[in-house]
Design an enzyme around this catalytic site. Structure first.
Site, PDB file in Angstrom:
ATOM      1  CE  LYS A 191       3.709  14.233  -3.207  1.00 50.89           C
ATOM      2  NZ  LYS A 191       3.960  13.116  -4.137  1.00 50.89           N
ATOM      3  N   GLY A 243       5.742   8.030   5.151  1.00 48.62           N
ATOM      4  CA  GLY A 243       6.898   7.925   4.259  1.00 48.62           C
ATOM      5  C   GLY A 243       8.169   7.744   5.065  1.00 48.62           C
ATOM      6  CB  SER A 244      11.671   8.233   4.161  1.00 46.12           C
ATOM      7  OG  SER A 244      11.621   9.577   3.720  1.00 46.12           O
ATOM      8  CB  THR A 245      12.641   8.356   9.502  1.00 49.26           C
ATOM      9  OG1 THR A 245      11.794   7.311  10.017  1.00 49.26           O
ATOM     10  CG2 THR A 245      13.152   9.175  10.670  1.00 49.26           C
ATOM     11  CB  VAL A 247      10.399  12.925   3.718  1.00 52.04           C
ATOM     12  CG1 VAL A 247       9.292  13.914   3.377  1.00 52.04           C
ATOM     13  CG2 VAL A 247      11.331  12.766   2.527  1.00 52.04           C
ATOM     14  N   GLY A 248       9.933  12.814   6.967  1.00 51.53           N
ATOM     15  CA  GLY A 248       9.121  13.137   8.147  1.00 51.53           C
ATOM     16  C   GLY A 248       9.780  14.217   8.991  1.00 51.53           C
ATOM     17  CD  GLU A 265       3.019   4.429   9.212  1.00 46.42           C
ATOM     18  OE1 GLU A 265       4.209   4.099   9.441  1.00 46.42           O
ATOM     19  OE2 GLU A 265       2.347   3.997   8.279  1.00 46.42           O
ATOM     20  CB  CYS A 299       6.332   1.386   7.268  1.00 43.62           C
ATOM     21  SG  CYS A 299       4.582   1.070   7.466  1.00 43.62           S
ATOM     22  CD  GLU A 396      11.999   1.937   6.458  1.00 40.17           C
ATOM     23  OE1 GLU A 396      12.192   3.123   6.179  1.00 40.17           O
ATOM     24  OE2 GLU A 396      10.896   1.481   6.802  1.00 40.17           O
TER      25      GLU A 396
HETATM   26  P1  NAI Z   1       9.734   9.605   0.640  1.00 43.93           P
HETATM   27  O1  NAI Z   1       9.546   9.732   2.084  1.00 43.93           O
HETATM   28  O2  NAI Z   1      10.621  10.567  -0.049  1.00 43.93           O
HETATM   29  O3  NAI Z   1       8.320   9.690  -0.105  1.00 43.93           O
HETATM   30  C1  NAI Z   1       7.062   9.610   0.509  1.00 43.93           C
HETATM   31  C2  NAI Z   1       6.157  10.719  -0.004  1.00 43.93           C
HETATM   32  O4  NAI Z   1       6.643  11.985   0.422  1.00 43.93           O
HETATM   33  C3  NAI Z   1       6.046  10.813  -1.514  1.00 43.93           C
HETATM   34  O5  NAI Z   1       4.713  11.155  -1.844  1.00 43.93           O
HETATM   35  C4  NAI Z   1       6.975  11.954  -1.851  1.00 43.93           C
HETATM   36  O6  NAI Z   1       6.652  12.608  -3.048  1.00 43.93           O
HETATM   37  C5  NAI Z   1       6.764  12.880  -0.689  1.00 43.93           C
HETATM   38  N1  NAI Z   1       7.860  13.802  -0.396  1.00 43.93           N
HETATM   39  C6  NAI Z   1       9.183  13.676  -0.648  1.00 43.93           C
HETATM   40  N2  NAI Z   1       9.870  14.734  -0.210  1.00 43.93           N
HETATM   41  C7  NAI Z   1       8.967  15.565   0.363  1.00 43.93           C
HETATM   42  C8  NAI Z   1       9.062  16.827   1.035  1.00 43.93           C
HETATM   43  N3  NAI Z   1      10.218  17.437   1.221  1.00 43.93           N
HETATM   44  N4  NAI Z   1       7.929  17.391   1.507  1.00 43.93           N
HETATM   45  C9  NAI Z   1       6.747  16.766   1.349  1.00 43.93           C
HETATM   46  N5  NAI Z   1       6.602  15.600   0.724  1.00 43.93           N
HETATM   47  C10 NAI Z   1       7.699  14.984   0.247  1.00 43.93           C
HETATM   48  O7  NAI Z   1      10.205   8.138   0.328  1.00 43.93           O
HETATM   49  P2  NAI Z   1      10.981   7.613  -0.995  1.00 43.93           P
HETATM   50  O8  NAI Z   1      12.070   8.546  -1.371  1.00 43.93           O
HETATM   51  O9  NAI Z   1       9.957   7.315  -2.010  1.00 43.93           O
HETATM   52  O10 NAI Z   1      11.627   6.266  -0.454  1.00 43.93           O
HETATM   53  C11 NAI Z   1      12.923   6.273   0.129  1.00 43.93           C
HETATM   54  C12 NAI Z   1      12.955   5.381   1.332  1.00 43.93           C
HETATM   55  O11 NAI Z   1      12.040   5.846   2.310  1.00 43.93           O
HETATM   56  C13 NAI Z   1      12.526   3.951   1.120  1.00 43.93           C
HETATM   57  O12 NAI Z   1      13.528   3.163   0.624  1.00 43.93           O
HETATM   58  C14 NAI Z   1      12.133   3.541   2.485  1.00 43.93           C
HETATM   59  O13 NAI Z   1      13.246   3.181   3.246  1.00 43.93           O
HETATM   60  C15 NAI Z   1      11.531   4.787   3.052  1.00 43.93           C
HETATM   61  N6  NAI Z   1      10.070   4.779   2.951  1.00 43.93           N
HETATM   62  C16 NAI Z   1       9.368   4.391   4.022  1.00 43.93           C
HETATM   63  C17 NAI Z   1       8.007   4.323   3.958  1.00 43.93           C
HETATM   64  C18 NAI Z   1       7.233   3.893   5.127  1.00 43.93           C
HETATM   65  O14 NAI Z   1       6.040   3.668   5.008  1.00 43.93           O
HETATM   66  N7  NAI Z   1       7.820   3.767   6.270  1.00 43.93           N
HETATM   67  C19 NAI Z   1       7.270   4.630   2.738  1.00 43.93           C
HETATM   68  C20 NAI Z   1       8.113   5.090   1.663  1.00 43.93           C
HETATM   69  C21 NAI Z   1       9.449   5.131   1.796  1.00 43.93           C
END
Ligand code: NAI
Ligand code: MG
Length: 788
Positions: A191, A243-245, A247-248, A265, A299, A396
């Site tokens: 996804k 993605g974000s910590t 959601v992780g 990650e 990240c 972050e």
């Molecule tokens: P996010 O962590 O919500 O999104 C990343 C992915 O996870 C997207 O594909 C999203 O659709 C999916 N997702 C969201 N909620 C989910 C759930 N409950 N179960 C499964 N998948 C889910 O990140 P977002 O909201 O786009 O960005 C917010 C903040 O997160 C950013 O400002 C940044 O600080 C951080 N972030 C960090 C990343 C990294 O690589 N360390 C990458 C993206 C965001």
């Protein structure tokens, strides 16, 4: 000033736009509306949402918001494709990966332009960094596929992998996920992030073109709930998330007890350390890469500048001067340095964080000049006058915002650098090799760059410590993350443990026992905080002894003692081996006594178990100085030393059976690798391990490295799981309790191993090698300039 100098002074960049024509033609060919790519075919679009170009707000296409029925369809397709795909030879799979790499190279400009249009990153980056790294990742893993059987004997793919990726490196994260998964023989449902699905959809077309068997790669677009449906699907065998910590953590909790493989990650707040003897101009250039690459939406961004006080003023002046030369604007312009942020919501988020930081005292510097008013643009920002508690230091930001602090001594730099819940990456600059190589091992992060920054390669593992997640992508570690031992599927349920006698007895009846076995904390015998004891019964429920009934407080004391003993991790491997050999020797010396104690508790002749325990200590003594790292040769002027480091403090809750071996088989690999341990021995038969403290004391084991807390296993496991001072937790016990342990470990994202109610025959030689060694360690990749 002469004329030429004048021209240089005023030289303005002309526009150097990259044409969007081909990308638009591709979108038009799809009528700018997309369904999912499932089972090798495109589904009809469902309910859609727009994907926009953040540089100008224009809609690029409509994307289908995946439902759980869509996810189910994709998982079914992946399941059906699995036998065929995993049944191909590694060579056959490798050829597909190779074809994908070739096709990506062939269409690299289309991918780069589309990526820039959808995400907002400068074309210079998508063209020169993202897409070449994508191709490199597929080439590298084509090679892994070919050599898998020899390099990972007795391993099999997980099955169906659910992969969820973020929007900051849309195609690159796809490559990091899909290439190793396919090389290993898994099939995938991926996804993409809702802001940036387009290159993943273009990639689906590449899969069609190279004739990848249908169902091997499925792309389901959608938002967070589509991701959640994938995470919660019962027929998915492994989840890989970037993605974000936040959601992780949700995903860690959601997968607890499911037996799904998991790699995370997550976020970071990585330090960028500049020592006074650094080459300052190079360090400034590096800093531009570290924090303004991809608008800071990285990240591992070097978002916390730590600069030595003696050069602070000079360095900050250089940084400001350089910031004034950064060009913010149309990302399709080839001479633009900073493009658009991914979406208005991110711009808002960053502005809010900055307001908060300023209210807390931060001072923000932004260079003069305007940025395009239409689109998600922000100026580069430098934040000073902050304390470690300032929001901008702790959180972050994921934007073009650098936070600067100073330090006086190298020790202070290390303390500041590690003062974060994250541990993804760290950069350090110094011309003094001794200083650089002294500091690198002290930084708690998965990737360290010396005199360079943001270097990536498929052959070098990438991933974090602490709340930056676990698992690695790239390198041997990353390849291994998509494989599991072949024998795992043959594990049988553990026989129900005979419960600790619930017979109501008068506690005073036990009074005739003149000795209660003590716990062992910080190298001293300790009485239980509760002031209560637990009876230990033999095979016929006869009372054979008593131990302390450990509680929360005892665990806390033990963890504190273990943390104070972390120096064990930097003790020479040879010396750790010597201590383990000594333990083996001293246990062997008292074998009759230990055998008798086993017999008293279990009724079984204990001599074999003692012999096996001695052998296991011997085996891991042998490993202590052999299970070590590698040096990678990435295609740049550097080597990456993959250093194997201990996790830190590991909580170990031993299985009920085999009172001695059950504990020894788990603590030996942890100790060999330099971890300190808090052990909860078998709660039914704890006396073998309370006896063991005498062996520890006569074997030169430093105090605090092994701590033993007796008591009820599940309750103590919960306390360990919730304790932020524990870095890893191994739990052998029932399925529900294993699920509880995984869920409760979410706070600091500790790495867990649980037996999930299955019987692991710890006497089996397969547990005398890398199975537990790999769980006791994490790899830190240190990039060091090397060669020309
Ligand atoms: P996010 O962590 O919500 O999104 C990343 C992915 O996870 C997207 O594909 C999203 O659709 C999916 N997702 C969201 N909620 C989910 C759930 N409950 N179960 C499964 N998948 C889910 O990140 P977002 O909201 O786009 O960005 C917010 C903040 O997160 C950013 O400002 C940044 O600080 C951080 N972030 C960090 C990343 C990294 O690589 N360390 C990458 C993206 C965001
Ligand atoms: Mg977009």
């Amino acid at each position: 000033m002469n004329k030429i100098a004048q021209i240089f002074e005023t030289l303005e960049y002309g526009p150097a736009p990259e044409t969007p024509d081909q990308a638009n033609a591709w979108l038009d060919s799809k009528n700018r509306v997309f369904g999912h790519f499932i089972n090798g075919a495109w589904t009809a679009p469902g309910k859609t949402f727009p994907s926009t170009n953040p540089a100008n707000g224009e809609k690029l296409a409509e994307i289908t918001d995946g439902t759980s029925a869509d996810v189910d369809l994709a998982v079914k397709a992946a399941r059906t494709a699995f036998p065929l795909w995993s049944g191909l030879s590694g060579y056959e799979r490798g050829k597909f990966l190779y074809s994908i790499a070739r096709m990506i190279q062939k269409h690299s400009r289309l991918f780069a332009v589309l990526e820039t249009m959808d995400n907002g990153k400068p074309i210079r980056e998508s063209r020169d960094v993202d897409i070449p790294l994508v191709a490199r990742h597929f080439y590298h893993h084509a090679g892994w596929a070919t050599h898998l059987e020899r390099e990972f004997p007795d391993h099999v793919p997980y099955g169906v992998c659910g992969q969820i990726i973020p929007w900051n490196f849309p195609l690159l994260m796809l490559a990091w996920k899909i290439a190793p998964a396919l090389a290993a023989g898994n099939t995938v449902v991926l996804k993409p992030a809702e802001f940036t699905s387009l290159t993943a959809l273009l990639f689906a077309e590449i899969c069609e073109r190279v004739g990848l068997p249908k169902g091997v790669v499925n792309i389901v677009t959608g938002e967070g709930d589509t991701g959640a449906a994938l995470v919660n699907h019962s027929d998915v065998d492994k989840i890989a998330f970037t993605g974000s910590t936040e959601v992780g953590k949700i995903i860690r909790a959601a997968t607890a007890g499911s037996g799904k493989g998991l790699s995370l990650e997550l976020g970071g707040k990585s330090p960028y350390i500049v020592f006074e003897d650094a080459d300052l101009d190079s360090a400034v250039e590096g800093l531009v890469e570290a924090i303004w690459f991809n608008q800071g939406q990285v990240c591992c961004a070097g978002s916390r500048l730590l600069v030595q006080e003696s050069i602070e003023e000079r360095f900050i002046a250089k940084v400001k001067k350089r910031m004034a030369n950064l060009r913010v604007g149309d990302p399709l312009d080839k001479s633009v340095d900073i493009g658009a942020l991914v979406a208005p919501v991110q711009v808002e988020r960053i502005r809010d964080l900055m307001k908060k930081g300023v209210a807390e005292g931060a001072v923000v510097y932004e260079p003069d000049g305007a940025v395009p008013s239409n689109g998600c643009f922000l100026k580069p920002a430098l934040v000073t006058n902050v304390s470690p508690a300032n929001t901008l230091v702790a959180e972050e930001i994921f934007g073009p915002v650098l936070v600067a602090m100073s330090f006086r001594t190298p020790e202070e730099a290390v303390a500041l650098a590690n003062n974060t819940r994250y541990g993804l990456a760290a950069t350090l600059w110094s011309e003094n090799i001794n200083l650089a190589l002294d500091i690198a091992p002290k930084l708690k992060a998965g990737v360290i760059w010396i005199n360079g920054t943001n270097q990536f390669d498929a052959a070098v593992g990438f991933g974090g410590y602490k709340e930056s997640g676990y698992g690695r992508e790239g390198g041997r570690e990353g390849m291994g993350a998509y494989l599991k031992p072949k024998w795992e599927k043959d594990l049988k349920p553990a026989p129900a443990a005979k419960s600790v006698s619930a017979k109501a007895t008068n506690p005073l009846d036990a009074g005739h026992l003149d000795q209660t076995a003590k716990m062992y904390i910080g190298g001293k015998q300790a009485r239980p905080d509760s002031g209560y004891n637990r009876p230990v019964h033999g095979p016929k429920d006869d009372l054979v002894g008593e131990v302390g009934d450990g509680n929360r407080k005892d665990i806390r004391n033990a963890v504190e003692a273990a943390r104070a003993a972390l120096g064990w991790g930097t003790t020479a491997a040879h010396s750790r081996a010597q201590v383990l050999y000594f333990l083996a020797e001293n246990l062997d010396y008292r074998r009759d006594e230990f055998a008798a104690r086993i017999k008293a508790q279990t009724g079984e002749d204990g001599s074999r178990e003692v012999a096996q325990s001695v052998e296991r200590l011997f085996a891991f003594a042998g490993w202590a100085d052999k299970y070590d790292g590698a040096v990678h040769n990435p295609p740049m002027r550097a080597v990456a030393a993959a250093m194997v480091e201990p996790l830190g403090v590991i909580g170990i809750v031993a299985p009920p059976s085999r009172p001695l071996l059950g504990s020894i088989a788990l603590i030996a690999p942890a100790l060999a690798m330099g971890n300190a341990v808090v052990l909860v021995p078998s709660d039914r038969s704890p006396l073998s391990m309370t006896d063991f403290y005498q062996v520890l004391e006569t074997s030169d084991m430093p105090s605090g490295v092994v701590n033993i807390v007796t008591g009820e296993s599940v309750g103590l496991a919960k306390t360990l799981a919730e304790h932020d001072g524990v870095d890893g937790l191994w739990f052998a016990g029932p399925a529900e309790a294993s699920a509880m342990v995984e869920k409760a470990s979410v706070g600091n994202l500790k790495q867990t191993w649980t037996s999930r109610g299955l019987y692991y025959d710890l006497a089996d030689p397969r547990f005398a090698g890398d199975y537990f060694l790999s769980k006791a360690t994490q790899v830190k990749n240190v990039w060091i300039p090397y060669g020309a």
